[in-house]
Design a protein around this motif. Structure first.
Motif, PDB file in Angstrom:
ATOM      1  N   THR A  28       0.838  -1.199   0.000  1.00 54.39           N
ATOM      2  CA  THR A  28       0.000   0.000   0.000  1.00 54.39           C
ATOM      3  C   THR A  28       0.874   1.250   0.000  1.00 54.39           C
ATOM      4  O   THR A  28       0.644   2.202  -0.760  1.00 54.39           O
ATOM      5  CB  THR A  28      -0.930   0.021   1.234  1.00 54.39           C
ATOM      6  OG1 THR A  28      -1.820  -1.102   1.167  1.00 54.39           O
ATOM      7  CG2 THR A  28      -1.742   1.304   1.300  1.00 54.39           C
ATOM      8  N   HIS A  29       1.882   1.244   0.849  1.00 52.05           N
ATOM      9  CA  HIS A  29       2.788   2.394   0.948  1.00 52.05           C
ATOM     10  C   HIS A  29       3.532   2.623  -0.366  1.00 52.05           C
ATOM     11  O   HIS A  29       3.751   3.772  -0.778  1.00 52.05           O
ATOM     12  CB  HIS A  29       3.777   2.155   2.090  1.00 52.05           C
ATOM     13  CG  HIS A  29       4.526   3.380   2.504  1.00 52.05           C
ATOM     14  ND1 HIS A  29       3.922   4.505   3.006  1.00 52.05           N
ATOM     15  CD2 HIS A  29       5.859   3.662   2.482  1.00 52.05           C
ATOM     16  CE1 HIS A  29       4.829   5.426   3.290  1.00 52.05           C
ATOM     17  NE2 HIS A  29       6.015   4.935   2.976  1.00 52.05           N
ATOM     18  N   PHE A  47       2.190   7.243  -6.718  1.00 54.92           N
ATOM     19  CA  PHE A  47       1.406   8.451  -6.973  1.00 54.92           C
ATOM     20  C   PHE A  47       2.177   9.704  -6.555  1.00 54.92           C
ATOM     21  O   PHE A  47       2.144  10.718  -7.270  1.00 54.92           O
ATOM     22  CB  PHE A  47       0.075   8.393  -6.218  1.00 54.92           C
ATOM     23  CG  PHE A  47      -0.853   9.503  -6.614  1.00 54.92           C
ATOM     24  CD1 PHE A  47      -1.756   9.338  -7.658  1.00 54.92           C
ATOM     25  CD2 PHE A  47      -0.817  10.730  -5.952  1.00 54.92           C
ATOM     26  CE1 PHE A  47      -2.592  10.369  -8.040  1.00 54.92           C
ATOM     27  CE2 PHE A  47      -1.648  11.763  -6.325  1.00 54.92           C
ATOM     28  CZ  PHE A  47      -2.546  11.586  -7.376  1.00 54.92           C
ATOM     29  N   ILE A  48       2.872   9.638  -5.430  1.00 50.96           N
ATOM     30  CA  ILE A  48       3.660  10.780  -4.972  1.00 50.96           C
ATOM     31  C   ILE A  48       4.741  11.122  -5.993  1.00 50.96           C
ATOM     32  O   ILE A  48       5.029  12.293  -6.242  1.00 50.96           O
ATOM     33  CB  ILE A  48       4.280  10.481  -3.592  1.00 50.96           C
ATOM     34  CG1 ILE A  48       3.182  10.351  -2.524  1.00 50.96           C
ATOM     35  CG2 ILE A  48       5.283  11.555  -3.201  1.00 50.96           C
ATOM     36  CD1 ILE A  48       2.381  11.610  -2.270  1.00 50.96           C
ATOM     37  N   THR A  49       5.341  10.108  -6.606  1.00 48.80           N
ATOM     38  CA  THR A  49       6.356  10.345  -7.623  1.00 48.80           C
ATOM     39  C   THR A  49       5.739  10.987  -8.860  1.00 48.80           C
ATOM     40  O   THR A  49       6.324  11.927  -9.441  1.00 48.80           O
ATOM     41  CB  THR A  49       7.062   9.033  -8.005  1.00 48.80           C
ATOM     42  OG1 THR A  49       7.622   8.438  -6.830  1.00 48.80           O
ATOM     43  CG2 THR A  49       8.172   9.272  -9.016  1.00 48.80           C
ATOM     44  N   THR A 104      -5.481   4.913  -2.010  1.00 49.54           N
ATOM     45  CA  THR A 104      -6.307   6.084  -2.308  1.00 49.54           C
ATOM     46  C   THR A 104      -6.840   6.705  -1.020  1.00 49.54           C
ATOM     47  O   THR A 104      -6.927   7.929  -0.903  1.00 49.54           O
ATOM     48  CB  THR A 104      -7.484   5.740  -3.248  1.00 49.54           C
ATOM     49  OG1 THR A 104      -8.405   4.855  -2.592  1.00 49.54           O
ATOM     50  CG2 THR A 104      -6.989   5.103  -4.539  1.00 49.54           C
ATOM     51  N   PHE A 105      -7.176   5.851  -0.027  1.00 52.90           N
ATOM     52  CA  PHE A 105      -7.586   6.364   1.281  1.00 52.90           C
ATOM     53  C   PHE A 105      -6.415   7.069   1.961  1.00 52.90           C
ATOM     54  O   PHE A 105      -6.583   8.127   2.577  1.00 52.90           O
ATOM     55  CB  PHE A 105      -8.088   5.225   2.173  1.00 52.90           C
ATOM     56  CG  PHE A 105      -9.522   4.865   1.952  1.00 52.90           C
ATOM     57  CD1 PHE A 105     -10.544   5.613   2.527  1.00 52.90           C
ATOM     58  CD2 PHE A 105      -9.869   3.780   1.162  1.00 52.90           C
ATOM     59  CE1 PHE A 105     -11.879   5.292   2.334  1.00 52.90           C
ATOM     60  CE2 PHE A 105     -11.206   3.445   0.952  1.00 52.90           C
ATOM     61  CZ  PHE A 105     -12.213   4.200   1.535  1.00 52.90           C
ATOM     62  N   GLN A 106      -5.240   6.469   1.867  1.00 51.92           N
ATOM     63  CA  GLN A 106      -4.048   7.062   2.477  1.00 51.92           C
ATOM     64  C   GLN A 106      -3.763   8.439   1.879  1.00 51.92           C
ATOM     65  O   GLN A 106      -3.551   9.415   2.613  1.00 51.92           O
ATOM     66  CB  GLN A 106      -2.842   6.140   2.271  1.00 51.92           C
ATOM     67  CG  GLN A 106      -1.567   6.625   2.947  1.00 51.92           C
ATOM     68  CD  GLN A 106      -0.408   5.663   2.743  1.00 51.92           C
ATOM     69  OE1 GLN A 106      -0.531   4.633   2.092  1.00 51.92           O
ATOM     70  NE2 GLN A 106       0.735   6.001   3.312  1.00 51.92           N
ATOM     71  N   LEU A 107      -3.781   8.522   0.570  1.00 50.13           N
ATOM     72  CA  LEU A 107      -3.530   9.795  -0.108  1.00 50.13           C
ATOM     73  C   LEU A 107      -4.600  10.826   0.217  1.00 50.13           C
ATOM     74  O   LEU A 107      -4.301  11.993   0.487  1.00 50.13           O
ATOM     75  CB  LEU A 107      -3.468   9.569  -1.627  1.00 50.13           C
ATOM     76  CG  LEU A 107      -2.211   8.879  -2.145  1.00 50.13           C
ATOM     77  CD1 LEU A 107      -2.468   8.276  -3.528  1.00 50.13           C
ATOM     78  CD2 LEU A 107      -1.049   9.869  -2.202  1.00 50.13           C
ATOM     79  N   THR A 137       3.072   7.978   6.970  1.00 50.47           N
ATOM     80  CA  THR A 137       1.674   8.268   6.657  1.00 50.47           C
ATOM     81  C   THR A 137       1.477   8.660   5.200  1.00 50.47           C
ATOM     82  O   THR A 137       0.548   8.192   4.555  1.00 50.47           O
ATOM     83  CB  THR A 137       1.117   9.376   7.560  1.00 50.47           C
ATOM     84  OG1 THR A 137       1.992  10.514   7.522  1.00 50.47           O
ATOM     85  CG2 THR A 137       0.967   8.883   8.988  1.00 50.47           C
ATOM     86  N   CYS A 138       2.362   9.525   4.669  1.00 49.81           N
ATOM     87  CA  CYS A 138       2.135   9.941   3.276  1.00 49.81           C
ATOM     88  C   CYS A 138       3.341  10.650   2.668  1.00 49.81           C
ATOM     89  O   CYS A 138       3.198  11.689   2.028  1.00 49.81           O
ATOM     90  CB  CYS A 138       0.899  10.844   3.205  1.00 49.81           C
ATOM     91  SG  CYS A 138       0.160  10.938   1.554  1.00 49.81           S
TER      92      CYS A 138
END
Length: 234
Positions: free
Chosen positions: A49-50, A56-58, A165-168, A202-203
């Motif tokens: 998940t991470h 996505f962060i990249t 998607t929940f994490q983001l 966390t993100c």
């Protein structure tokens, strides 16, 4: 504040993210026997998940032009990471994300919604999920289950992609922008208290969200430095 993009470091970190995601996913799909009562089974879900979130962060960093000085390379890495994040469209994400920065917490902000957590999450997902994305995901799922166990595909590809998607959303949109903000908070963004380990877990430091809006040209792996330089708690 504008980060000076290094010629190779951003690309190296992006490639490491892709390799870690692809390598672990390959192992979990084809080489890992699921044991329902083993903590490792669920630890791998959390790690994958991470790593999905990291893709996505990249892609997000590429939208800000901080993966590579070479614009073509920067865009290509952004497109690859967005696509690996269950066929997201970099072309669709790019303008909407910049609208979020330009019109934060307004009617023109595609990421903002006046509502409870679940309605806001639904609105958030509706902005970015397309029919073609769902079709491609369904095709990929059926192809994968022809060659690897279906439970592995569900537990280590489907579930982590949804959880990310929940994490983001929770750490990168909902917590920073919900509720009222101080009048002098020009970015309408709340920020986590300084705890770099927790912020990374966390993100990828995007809980330091005021700092991201204050210095959007800073890559995720340098964002903690903006927090160090900006001790104000919002």
């Amino acid at each position: 504040m504008r980060y000076q993009v290094e010629s190779t470091k951003g690309v190296s970190i992006a490639m490491l993210m892709i390799i870690c995601w692809a390598g672990l996913l390959t192992f979990l799909l084809a080489g890992y026997t699921i044991r329902p009562f083993s903590p490792l089974t669920y630890l791998f879900v959390a790690i994958q998940t991470h790593l999905f979130t990291g893709l996505f962060i990249t892609a997000h960093d590429a939208m800000h032009g901080v993966v590579s000085r070479n614009k073509k390379v920067n865009k290509l890495i952004g497109q690859i990471c967005a696509t690996l994040f269950v066929f997201n469209s970099y072309k669709r994400l790019f303008p909407k994300h910049h609208e979020h920065h330009r019109f934060v917490k307004s009617e023109k902000d595609p990421d903002y919604y006046e509502g409870n957590f679940f309605m806001w999450y639904f609105h958030f997902m509706k902005q970015y999920v397309t029919v073609w994305q769902i079709v491609l995901a369904a095709i990929t799922f059926n192809i994968l289950t022809l060659v690897v166990p279906q439970l592995n595909v569900i537990l280590y590809w489907v579930v982590p992609s949804l959880l990310s998607t929940f994490q983001l959303f929770y750490f990168g949109t909902y917590l920073p922008h919900k509720g009222e903000h101080a009048e002098n908070n020009v970015h309408y963004s709340r920020s986590q208290k300084k705890n770099h380990l927790w912020a990374f877990l966390t993100c990828y430091f995007f809980g330091y969200h005021y700092e991201h809006h204050h210095a959007p040209g800073t890559p995720w792996w340098q964002l903690y430095k903006v927090k160090e330089a900006n001790p104000t708690e919002w």
